[in-house]
Design an enzyme around this catalytic site. Structure first.
Site, PDB file in Angstrom:
ATOM      1  N   ASP A  54      -4.582 -10.596  -0.098  1.00  0.00           N
ATOM      2  CA  ASP A  54      -3.269 -11.227  -0.072  1.00  0.00           C
ATOM      3  C   ASP A  54      -2.543 -11.095  -1.410  1.00  0.00           C
ATOM      4  O   ASP A  54      -3.096 -11.398  -2.464  1.00  0.00           O
ATOM      5  CB  ASP A  54      -3.400 -12.709   0.290  1.00  0.00           C
ATOM      6  CG  ASP A  54      -2.060 -13.357   0.593  1.00  0.00           C
ATOM      7  OD1 ASP A  54      -1.210 -12.707   1.230  1.00  0.00           O
ATOM      8  OD2 ASP A  54      -1.865 -14.524   0.200  1.00  0.00           O
ATOM      9  N   HIS A  55      -1.304 -10.618  -1.331  1.00  0.00           N
ATOM     10  CA  HIS A  55      -0.442 -10.399  -2.486  1.00  0.00           C
ATOM     11  C   HIS A  55      -1.068  -9.435  -3.491  1.00  0.00           C
ATOM     12  O   HIS A  55      -0.927  -9.607  -4.700  1.00  0.00           O
ATOM     13  CB  HIS A  55      -0.039 -11.727  -3.146  1.00  0.00           C
ATOM     14  CG  HIS A  55       0.973 -12.460  -2.331  1.00  0.00           C
ATOM     15  ND1 HIS A  55       0.616 -13.253  -1.252  1.00  0.00           N
ATOM     16  CD2 HIS A  55       2.320 -12.487  -2.388  1.00  0.00           C
ATOM     17  CE1 HIS A  55       1.703 -13.756  -0.710  1.00  0.00           C
ATOM     18  NE2 HIS A  55       2.759 -13.298  -1.367  1.00  0.00           N
ATOM     19  N   GLU A  63      -0.195  -4.490  11.742  1.00  0.00           N
ATOM     20  CA  GLU A  63       0.559  -4.082  10.563  1.00  0.00           C
ATOM     21  C   GLU A  63       2.031  -4.473  10.740  1.00  0.00           C
ATOM     22  O   GLU A  63       2.695  -4.864   9.797  1.00  0.00           O
ATOM     23  CB  GLU A  63       0.417  -2.575  10.350  1.00  0.00           C
ATOM     24  CG  GLU A  63       0.958  -2.103   9.028  1.00  0.00           C
ATOM     25  CD  GLU A  63       0.614  -0.652   8.782  1.00  0.00           C
ATOM     26  OE1 GLU A  63      -0.239  -0.402   7.909  1.00  0.00           O
ATOM     27  OE2 GLU A  63       1.182   0.223   9.457  1.00  0.00           O
ATOM     28  N   HIS A 110       4.889   0.068  -0.559  1.00  0.00           N
ATOM     29  CA  HIS A 110       5.659  -0.764   0.364  1.00  0.00           C
ATOM     30  C   HIS A 110       4.695  -1.798   0.914  1.00  0.00           C
ATOM     31  O   HIS A 110       3.477  -1.674   0.788  1.00  0.00           O
ATOM     32  CB  HIS A 110       6.277   0.071   1.499  1.00  0.00           C
ATOM     33  CG  HIS A 110       5.277   0.649   2.439  1.00  0.00           C
ATOM     34  ND1 HIS A 110       4.499   1.748   2.130  1.00  0.00           N
ATOM     35  CD2 HIS A 110       4.900   0.260   3.675  1.00  0.00           C
ATOM     36  CE1 HIS A 110       3.697   2.020   3.147  1.00  0.00           C
ATOM     37  NE2 HIS A 110       3.911   1.129   4.103  1.00  0.00           N
ATOM     38  N   HIS A 123       0.842  -1.188   0.000  1.00  0.00           N
ATOM     39  CA  HIS A 123       0.000   0.000   0.000  1.00  0.00           C
ATOM     40  C   HIS A 123       0.884   1.246   0.000  1.00  0.00           C
ATOM     41  O   HIS A 123       2.099   1.172   0.152  1.00  0.00           O
ATOM     42  CB  HIS A 123      -0.985   0.012   1.177  1.00  0.00           C
ATOM     43  CG  HIS A 123      -0.360   0.232   2.524  1.00  0.00           C
ATOM     44  ND1 HIS A 123      -1.073   0.660   3.617  1.00  0.00           N
ATOM     45  CD2 HIS A 123       0.904   0.088   2.979  1.00  0.00           C
ATOM     46  CE1 HIS A 123      -0.290   0.758   4.671  1.00  0.00           C
ATOM     47  NE2 HIS A 123       0.919   0.418   4.316  1.00  0.00           N
ATOM     48  N   HIS A 148       3.490  -5.041   3.853  1.00  0.00           N
ATOM     49  CA  HIS A 148       3.431  -5.531   5.220  1.00  0.00           C
ATOM     50  C   HIS A 148       2.973  -6.981   5.220  1.00  0.00           C
ATOM     51  O   HIS A 148       2.234  -7.415   4.334  1.00  0.00           O
ATOM     52  CB  HIS A 148       2.431  -4.717   6.057  1.00  0.00           C
ATOM     53  CG  HIS A 148       2.823  -3.309   6.259  1.00  0.00           C
ATOM     54  ND1 HIS A 148       3.773  -2.921   7.183  1.00  0.00           N
ATOM     55  CD2 HIS A 148       2.393  -2.164   5.659  1.00  0.00           C
ATOM     56  CE1 HIS A 148       3.917  -1.611   7.140  1.00  0.00           C
ATOM     57  NE2 HIS A 148       3.090  -1.112   6.225  1.00  0.00           N
ATOM     58  N   CYS A 178       6.066   5.767   4.394  1.00  0.00           N
ATOM     59  CA  CYS A 178       4.832   5.099   3.976  1.00  0.00           C
ATOM     60  C   CYS A 178       4.195   5.764   2.759  1.00  0.00           C
ATOM     61  O   CYS A 178       3.226   5.255   2.206  1.00  0.00           O
ATOM     62  CB  CYS A 178       3.832   5.058   5.129  1.00  0.00           C
ATOM     63  SG  CYS A 178       4.407   4.050   6.502  1.00  0.00           S
TER      64      CYS A 178
END
Length: 140
Positions: A84-85, A129, A44, A19, A46, A38
């Site tokens: 996810d991903h 996070e 980037h 994100h 998490h 961020c």
């Protein structure tokens, strides 16, 4: 008056996502000042840890508050497979115009799960996070 004890059931799930924290109404300078690293234009990621808490009375027929297999399948279908991903900003419609902060991600997850869980049961989302940064919705 119902004196049956309430029990909380927890299910832990995991997803990886990228994100960027950014407010399009602000200048690049203000975005960098407020969001720091961020705000990286290249995004980037998490490794999110998600804990779903469901609280209610035990069903006398099953002995469950909620079947954890059903809860896991729900979270996989409504959250993990969609997040996810993925790049939350680009791939998840809920974040097209919503900054994907941990706070907003938790609220979106709650909104995705709440319609599928019996209204007599309480739902709470805890989203990590990082190991040190996490949010909880709804807050007490």
């Amino acid at each position: 008056m119902n004196d049956a004890p309430k029990v909380s059931i927890f299910r832990k799930e995991h997803f990886n996502a990228a994100h960027r924290l950014h407010n399009a109404a602000w200048s690049d300078e203000k975005n960098k000042q407020v969001f720091g690293l961020c705000n990286n234009a290249n995004y980037h990621g998490h490794n999110y840890e998600l804990i779903i808490q469901v609280t209610g009375t035990i069903n006398p027929d099953t002995g469950y508050v909620i079947d954890t297999k059903i809860l896991s399948d729900l979270v996989q279908r409504e959250v993990c497979k969609k997040f996810d991903h993925h790049n939350l900003n680009l791939d998840v419609p809920e974040f097209a115009n919503l900054n994907p902060t941990a706070e907003n991600i938790a609220i979106v997850i709650f909104g995705k799960l709440r319609p599928h869980i019996d209204s007599t049961l309480e739902l709470k989302i805890k989203l990590y996070e990082t190991e040190r940064n996490f949010v909880e919705f709804p807050a007490n």
